[in-house]
Write an enzyme that holds these catalytic residues in place. Structure first.
Site, PDB file in Angstrom:
ATOM      1  N   GLU A  41      34.794  21.713 -32.959  1.00 20.84           N
ATOM      2  CA  GLU A  41      33.665  20.771 -33.452  1.00 20.84           C
ATOM      3  C   GLU A  41      34.267  20.156 -34.759  1.00 20.84           C
ATOM      4  O   GLU A  41      33.969  18.919 -34.921  1.00 20.84           O
ATOM      5  CB  GLU A  41      32.535  21.652 -34.069  1.00 20.84           C
ATOM      6  N   ASP A  91      34.551  16.238 -34.999  1.00 17.86           N
ATOM      7  CA  ASP A  91      33.774  15.385 -36.002  1.00 17.86           C
ATOM      8  C   ASP A  91      34.638  14.537 -36.876  1.00 17.86           C
ATOM      9  O   ASP A  91      34.303  13.475 -37.234  1.00 17.86           O
ATOM     10  CB  ASP A  91      32.806  16.377 -36.697  1.00 17.86           C
ATOM     11  N   SER A 111      27.342  16.339 -30.212  1.00 18.16           N
ATOM     12  CA  SER A 111      28.217  16.578 -31.463  1.00 18.16           C
ATOM     13  C   SER A 111      29.173  15.352 -31.432  1.00 18.16           C
ATOM     14  O   SER A 111      30.000  15.170 -32.515  1.00 18.16           O
ATOM     15  CB  SER A 111      29.341  17.716 -31.295  1.00 18.16           C
TER      16      SER A 111
END
Ligand SMILES: *[C@@H]1O[C@H](CO)[C@@H](O)[C@H](O)[C@H]1NC(C)=O
Ligand SMILES: *[C@@H]1O[C@H](CO)[C@@H](O)[C@H](O)[C@H]1NC(C)=O
Ligand SMILES: *[C@@H]1O[C@H](CO)[C@@H](O)[C@H](O)[C@H]1NC(C)=O
Length: 588
Positions: A297, A301, A508
């Site tokens: 994640e 990001d 995400s």
């Protein structure tokens, strides 16, 4: 009622004997209660009465209405205050509690033997008060029983309660007390990314920026690289100019760490001209920065917000997780509520990144309403300060799992996600494929059961509801805040993790990508001497032509077909995906 300090002291000394004080503070009314143990959790044992933890009390903010109306004025392009964001001092003045609230809470604390001088206040605003209490003390104050609860899924223990009360007089002065009934911890909060089995090899060579600015290659339909998102959202030709002022923030939780070496590999493979550009690590509340343990994640990001916004300076905030509760230890526990520690930190800064993306969330119904409202109001503070706050809309379509209500009725309803359902954030749904993009089937979307529909979206949402007619009646809340607001690609993202390129999916992918586009718009505005966009929603619903409307696909869930994307706003992809060039012209 204003209690003079001298009288308050007298009151405390007499508290046991004084029937007035005793009546005043022994008049509990329930603040929040669950009818069943939150799913996934089970009662384990009673905590030791002398177990210490930090209790956080959210005081009613005296001028909250003024904060919200200021937020809407500075975010409404038709208003004369548009772009005149508030300073930290101005926001703190609006959210500070009324002196009566402080005084009332202080005398309640004193009644329970807590010296208000030992309380820790957040910043100058003082609207959050933290005190260290024992379980026994907390149980008396909140007329409740705490339990140690176990979550098998994450093998974690927390100290929480099924319900809590406050003296009736405090209800008008206190919004929320934590930790109480919010079982969501860092560990149960969901990150909205998942790995896809297939990994494309050779992507590095074939996709490195060899794409003409306006064409979106068919390969981007399955394999998304920086060149793809730049072409899809029309940012390829823009060169950032305000990198001395403009900043981008990415929040990280769950011990997810953004890796420096992986970003360099990512640049080398996909954006060779940017090799050498780094980002800043900020560690909040015990958050770590374990470079030997890159997170999917976190890497996704940071890599995809920068894929679009580089060389805009980026900060990765690593906020610490709860230390494990050990039943036989008397070590004070920092109970670490997911967003509160980070919000405390960021709102205490005098300058805040103009764009911040977060890819974590929970089912709204698992978040107590008083807690959700308090956190949502903190996001409003960020917007008032001039920051655009984006959240992934979730990866379960209209709802994951069996979608049963937790109010004892066990009805199936669509399950909105929080914080996407907060009207003061921009919720980003997901798409797949190119030429055209279509809604990805997991794109979270729907209608809040806590937050009313804000007026900025009424004109866009009404036609959708009219078209829907009686379909899904009773499964969703037609008067609730509708989301997502916008969308961006959500599948096939090529992310470098531990030196290897992996294919990642989830909304995400969408939130940092969208945030990257907003960061470029902010760069443009700042370089023109204008204010950044701040809270985005009141603006974007007035300029739908800045978005590529997504008109097919749906988001099934809860055993239902889900909503269908169509012309105009829909609860699958919102207004659509951003077209930077057209948005740039619209905000100029
Ligand atoms: C807020 O910032 C001030 C000044 O930098 C600092 O002294 C204080 O400890 C900070 N408070 C929190 C809660 O971070
Ligand atoms: C629908 O949303 C409103 C806020 O607009 C809320 O007050 C109401 O309780 C919600 N109804 C249901 C059934 O969730
Ligand atoms: C990019 O911008 C051009 C020129 O404004 C426009 O024709 C095109 O449709 C845009 N493409 C996308 C994918 O937004």
């Amino acid at each position: 009622m204003l209690w003079l300090p001298a009288f308050v002291v007298g009151l405390v000394q007499l508290s046991i004997a004084n029937p007035l004080a005793s009546k005043r503070w022994n008049d509990p009314a329930v603040k929040h209660a669950w009818v069943e143990t939150p799913r996934g959790w089970e009662f384990h044992s009673a905590p030791p009465p002398d177990h210490l933890f930090d209790m956080r009390i959210g005081l009613k903010q005296n001028k909250l209405e003024e904060l919200i109306s200021s937020l809407y004025e500075v975010s409404d392009p038709a208003h004369e205050r548009y772009g005149q964001h508030l300073s930290k001092e101005e926001v703190d003045a609006l959210v500070a509690p009324h002196p009566d609230s402080l005084e009332t809470v202080e005398s309640w604390l004193q009644y329970h033997g807590i010296n208000p001088a030992d309380a820790r206040f957040r910043s100058t605003a003082s609207e959050w008060v933290t005190i260290r209490v024992s379980v026994a003390q907390a149980e008396r104050m909140l007329d409740t029983k705490y339990g140690v609860y176990y979550h098998a899924g994450s093998d974690s223990y927390v100290v929480r309660t099924m319900e809590y009360s406050l003296p009736r007089e405090l209800h008008s002065h206190v919004d929320v007390v934590t930790p109480t009934t919010y079982f969501g911890t860092m560990r149960s909060m969901r990150s909205t990314s998942f790995l896809k089995p297939q990994t494309v090899t050779g992507a590095e060579d074939s996709f490195a920026l060899e794409i003409s600015p306006l064409a979106v290659p068919a390969s981007c339909g399955t394999t998304v690289t920086p060149a793809c998102v730049r072409a899809m959202y029309n940012t390829t030709s823009y060169v950032p100019r305000a990198t001395g002022t403009n900043k981008l923030g990415i929040t990280g939780y769950l011990e997810e760490f953004a890796n420096d070496a992986d970003l360099q590999t990512f640049f080398k493979d996909f954006l060779p001209a940017d090799v050498g550009t780094t980002f800043t690590h900020v560690q909040v509340n015990g958050g770590l920065n374990t470079q030997s343990d890159p997170g999917v994640e976190a890497n996704l990001d940071i890599q995809y917000s920068l894929a679009i916004a580089v060389p805009t300076p980026a900060t990765f905030y690593s906020t610490g997780g709860s230390p494990p509760f050990v039943a036989d230890s008397n070590t004070p526990t920092n109970t670490n509520e997911p967003y509160l520690d980070w919000l405390d930190f960021i709102l205490n800064q005098t300058t805040i990144p103009q764009t911040i993306s977060t890819s974590y969330g929970d089912d709204e119904q698992t978040v107590p309403e008083d807690y959700a409202v308090s956190v949502c109001n903190l996001f409003a503070q960020l917007g008032a300060r001039g920051t655009t706050v984006t959240f992934s809309s979730g990866d379960d379509g209209v709802g994951g799992g069996n979608c049963l209500t937790n109010d004892g009725t066990n009805k199936v309803i669509f399950q909105p996600a929080f914080p996407a359902s907060c009207p003061f954030v921009t919720a980003v749904g997901g798409t797949t494929k190119v030429n055209p993009e279509v809604a990805v089937d997991f794109s979270g979307g729907g209608f809040s059961r806590y937050f009313a529909q804000p007026s900025y979206q009424t004109a866009a949402v009404s036609p959708f509801l009219t078209g829907l007619g009686t379909k899904f009646a009773g499964l969703y809340n037609a008067t609730g805040r509708a989301y997502p607001d916008v969308a961006a690609a959500a599948e096939g993202f090529q992310v470098v993790i531990s030196g290897r390129t992996e294919s990642v999916a989830g909304t995400s992918c969408s939130s940092p990508t969208f945030a990257g586009v907003i960061a470029l718009l902010n760069d443009f505005l700042i370089s023109e001497g204008k204010a950044p966009l701040g809270f985005l929603n009141p603006l974007i619903y007035t300029i739908p032509s800045g978005f590529n409307d997504i008109v097919s696909g749906s988001n099934p869930g809860c055993g239902q077909a889900g909503f269908t994307a169509g012309v105009g706003w829909d609860p699958v992809t919102g207004l659509g995906t951003p077209d930077f060039l057209s948005l740039q012209a619209l905000v100029a």
